[in-house]
Write a protein that holds these residues in place. Structure first.
Motif, mmCIF file in Angstrom:
data_model
loop_
_atom_site.group_PDB
_atom_site.id
_atom_site.type_symbol
_atom_site.label_atom_id
_atom_site.label_comp_id
_atom_site.label_asym_id
_atom_site.label_seq_id
_atom_site.Cartn_x
_atom_site.Cartn_y
_atom_site.Cartn_z
ATOM 1 N N TRP A 1 0.660 1.232 -16.816
ATOM 2 C CA TRP A 1 -0.559 0.747 -16.164
ATOM 3 C C TRP A 1 -0.350 0.612 -14.663
ATOM 4 O O TRP A 1 -1.228 0.959 -13.863
ATOM 5 C CB TRP A 1 -0.961 -0.579 -16.781
ATOM 6 C CG TRP A 1 -2.143 -1.217 -16.112
ATOM 7 C CD1 TRP A 1 -2.149 -2.307 -15.312
ATOM 8 C CD2 TRP A 1 -3.502 -0.769 -16.178
ATOM 9 N NE1 TRP A 1 -3.411 -2.589 -14.881
ATOM 10 C CE2 TRP A 1 -4.273 -1.666 -15.392
ATOM 11 C CE3 TRP A 1 -4.146 0.280 -16.829
ATOM 12 C CZ2 TRP A 1 -5.636 -1.532 -15.249
ATOM 13 C CZ3 TRP A 1 -5.527 0.421 -16.667
ATOM 14 C CH2 TRP A 1 -6.250 -0.476 -15.889
ATOM 15 N N THR B 1 -2.448 2.650 -11.777
ATOM 16 C CA THR B 1 -3.302 1.916 -10.835
ATOM 17 C C THR B 1 -2.730 1.870 -9.420
ATOM 18 O O THR B 1 -3.497 1.866 -8.450
ATOM 19 C CB THR B 1 -3.535 0.490 -11.338
ATOM 20 O OG1 THR B 1 -2.261 -0.152 -11.543
ATOM 21 C CG2 THR B 1 -4.309 0.511 -12.647
ATOM 22 N N LYS B 2 -1.413 1.821 -9.276
ATOM 23 C CA LYS B 2 -0.800 1.660 -7.957
ATOM 24 C C LYS B 2 -0.329 2.963 -7.330
ATOM 25 O O LYS B 2 -0.211 3.039 -6.103
ATOM 26 C CB LYS B 2 0.384 0.686 -8.052
ATOM 27 C CG LYS B 2 0.024 -0.703 -8.574
ATOM 28 C CD LYS B 2 -0.945 -1.416 -7.653
ATOM 29 C CE LYS B 2 -1.238 -2.832 -8.144
ATOM 30 N NZ LYS B 2 -2.209 -3.526 -7.277
ATOM 31 N N PHE C 1 -3.700 6.615 -9.084
ATOM 32 C CA PHE C 1 -5.111 6.536 -8.710
ATOM 33 C C PHE C 1 -5.350 6.724 -7.211
ATOM 34 O O PHE C 1 -6.215 7.513 -6.820
ATOM 35 C CB PHE C 1 -5.708 5.209 -9.188
ATOM 36 C CG PHE C 1 -7.184 5.101 -8.940
ATOM 37 C CD1 PHE C 1 -8.088 5.763 -9.749
ATOM 38 C CD2 PHE C 1 -7.669 4.350 -7.883
ATOM 39 C CE1 PHE C 1 -9.448 5.666 -9.514
ATOM 40 C CE2 PHE C 1 -9.027 4.250 -7.642
ATOM 41 C CZ PHE C 1 -9.923 4.911 -8.464
#
Length: 326
Positions: free
Chosen positions: A236, A240-241, A244
């Protein structure tokens, strides 16, 4: 006698000491004056010496002339292009014996149509405004579902090699299929014209988002992934870090391509399914042999597509911090 001599000696020594103090005070006074004089001379030299010149500032008249020239360079080419289009249109109208309406007649008809674009006289007789809004509603629904499905699938395909090898043949097989070929499948499955049109938009809009998102994930520098592995980041956190932010420009490019495809598809789908929509309006005007309204509809479709493209360019520029050109 001795005391007198001693007394005279003391007075002479005191006078000499007082004279030395006066001499030192005078010397100090002269030193202070000389220092002040030197500082004044230095300040005067600094004032009279030429300073580093600032960059020249253009006079207001020159700035106004430059702004006017830049404005004309931004406006004149589009005006020339539109003028050329109107000229060719007029020549075609004259050459076809007015079978194709002239720009003047079409403009007069457009003024009449847009004077009341939201009238409603039944399901098959509505203004151009309602038809455009109905088409945009279908595009938003089909495009939204394609984004919800396509972007995560693109991340998965780009992230995992096994999934990439699994889905690449399917994407290569289904992507070139014509949009209208999917419409009968939608009519068969959903038993309705409106969901069939939305399905057609969905299936044709999903491929640009999947492909561009997957390509963006695969082009993330390997150094980023090595750092994530060293820091023992969770999947995750990686998505996300790291993924994305790096994939966002590719993803927005896919969104731009998808919304253009969706707007193209909806016109063709509505011609076949009927109902309310800009595509149906074009087909209905053709059945009435109203060529002026067909030309007006072409311009409406183009203007709406241009607005959608411009809005997405601004969105991409705001989120990617770089200039996005059309």
């Amino acid at each position: 006698m001795v005391s007198a001599v001693f007394h005279n000696s003391l007075e002479a020594a005191a006078k000499a000491a007082r004279g030395g103090e006066r001499t030192r005070e005078s010397s100090a006074t002269h030193l202070i004056a000389d220092s002040a004089h030197q500082k004044g001379a230095t300040a005067q030299n600094d004032m009279t010496s030429p300073a580093i010149s600032a960059p020249p500032v253009a006079p207001p008249t020159a700035r106004r002339q430059w702004d006017a020239s830049a404005l004309w360079l931004g406006i004149l080419p589009p005006l020339l292009g539109l003028g050329l289009l109107v000229l060719v249109w007029e020549l075609v109208s004259m050459g076809t014996g007015a079978s194709i309406p002239s720009p003047k007649d079409t403009f007069t008809q457009a003024v009449q149509i847009f004077s009341d674009p939201f009238y409603s006289k039944g399901p098959n007789d509505q203004g151009v405004g309602w038809n455009v809004l109905s088409s945009l509603k279908r595009v938003a629904m089909g495009f939204g579902m394609a984004a919800i499905v396509g972007i995560p699938v693109g991340f998965l395909i780009g992230r995992f090699t096994f999934l990439s090898r699994m889905f690449n043949p399917l994407i290569s097989l289904l992507r070139p299929v014509s949009p209208l070929a999917w419409l009968p499948i939608g009519l068969l499955v959903f038993k309705g014209a409106n969901p069939a049109a939305i399905w057609t938009i969905f299936i044709c809009s999903i491929w640009p988002m999947i492909i561009n998102t997957a390509v963006g994930v695969q082009r993330v520098p390997q150094d980023y992934m090595n750092v994530a592995r060293v820091l023992n980041l969770s999947e995750w956190k990686i998505v996300t870090k790291i993924l994305f932010p790096a994939v966002l420009p590719y993803m927005l490019t896919g969104v731009r391509l998808a919304v253009g495809t969706a707007w193209l598809v909806i016109v063709a789908a509505e011609m076949l399914t009927g109902g309310v929509g800009i595509g149906f309006w074009v087909w209905d005007e053709w059945n009435n042999l109203n060529v002026k309204n067909i030309i007006i509809a072409i311009f409406v479709i183009g203007i709406v597509g241009l607005i959608l493209e411009y809005a997405l360019i601004k969105l991409a520029t705001a989120f990617t911090f770089e200039e996005v050109k059309n």
